[in-house]
Design an enzyme around this catalytic site. Sequence first.
Site, PDB file in Angstrom:
ATOM      1  N   ASP A  12     103.371 100.007 -44.449  1.00  0.00           N
ATOM      2  CA  ASP A  12     102.410  99.283 -43.606  1.00  0.00           C
ATOM      3  C   ASP A  12     102.573  99.695 -42.149  1.00  0.00           C
ATOM      4  O   ASP A  12     103.598  99.422 -41.529  1.00  0.00           O
ATOM      5  CB  ASP A  12     102.647  97.772 -43.724  1.00  0.00           C
ATOM      6  CG  ASP A  12     102.014  97.194 -44.975  1.00  0.00           C
ATOM      7  OD1 ASP A  12     100.987  97.726 -45.421  1.00  0.00           O
ATOM      8  OD2 ASP A  12     102.559  96.202 -45.499  1.00  0.00           O
ATOM      9  N   ASP A 152      96.931  93.995 -52.078  1.00  0.00           N
ATOM     10  CA  ASP A 152      98.037  93.905 -51.120  1.00  0.00           C
ATOM     11  C   ASP A 152      98.067  92.510 -50.500  1.00  0.00           C
ATOM     12  O   ASP A 152      97.121  92.120 -49.826  1.00  0.00           O
ATOM     13  CB  ASP A 152      97.809  94.976 -50.032  1.00  0.00           C
ATOM     14  CG  ASP A 152      98.969  95.103 -49.055  1.00  0.00           C
ATOM     15  OD1 ASP A 152      99.990  94.419 -49.227  1.00  0.00           O
ATOM     16  OD2 ASP A 152      98.823  95.909 -48.105  1.00  0.00           O
TER      17      ASP A 152
HETATM   18 ZN    ZN Z   1      99.742  97.070 -46.850  1.00  0.00          ZN
END
Ligand code: ZN
Length: 202
Positions: A12, A152
């Site tokens: 991320d 996610d």
């Molecule tokens: Zn992510």
Amino acid sequence: MEKAGISMIHVDIMDGHFVPNFTMGTPITESIRRITNVKLDHHLMIEDPDTYAPVFIKAGADSVSVHYEVCRNLDRTLHMIQDHGAKAGVVINPATRAMLLDEVLDIIDFVLVMSVNPGYGGQKFIPNSLNKVRELVRRRDERGLDFAIEIDGGVGPENIAEVARAGVDWVVAGSSVFRSPDPAQAVRDMEQAAREALSLKV
Ligand code: ZN
């Protein structure tokens, strides 16, 4: 994680603009790349993916997803990522309709459905995201396409069965793995739960 059987590492990337948080830059990608051959999936929560996607690909990213909400020329951005040798995905936030992707579904390699608002770990799963997954599965079947569907945010042992049954191909798990006392076992347990849910599907 590799020994536990994960199929990719989801990284991320946050820029402090698109989301109110910072995470890592390319040195981290390069470091992970050096110690594993597992595929590195990069989720760019940043406002300028056109500039930085090639940089992360050069550092070792195998797949890169960009947010629908920041791309003014999405078709061009996706081709650019693929031209740099990575798989290209589009991410949609909880408030973004899945069907806004209809014009690019034949280009993309995967869609990433956010099941929380991006920016922090440990948030609660937003149930409507599974309706989006089902809509994307239906559209993929209707058009005979083959993009993958990734989810996610907020996925853990309590909802993995439902997530798998909705038709998700790739599940991202953060807190439910790394905040568990035995992360490798948490991966195995979730994988097994997903498999069982699919084998029960009629
Ligand atoms: Zn992510």
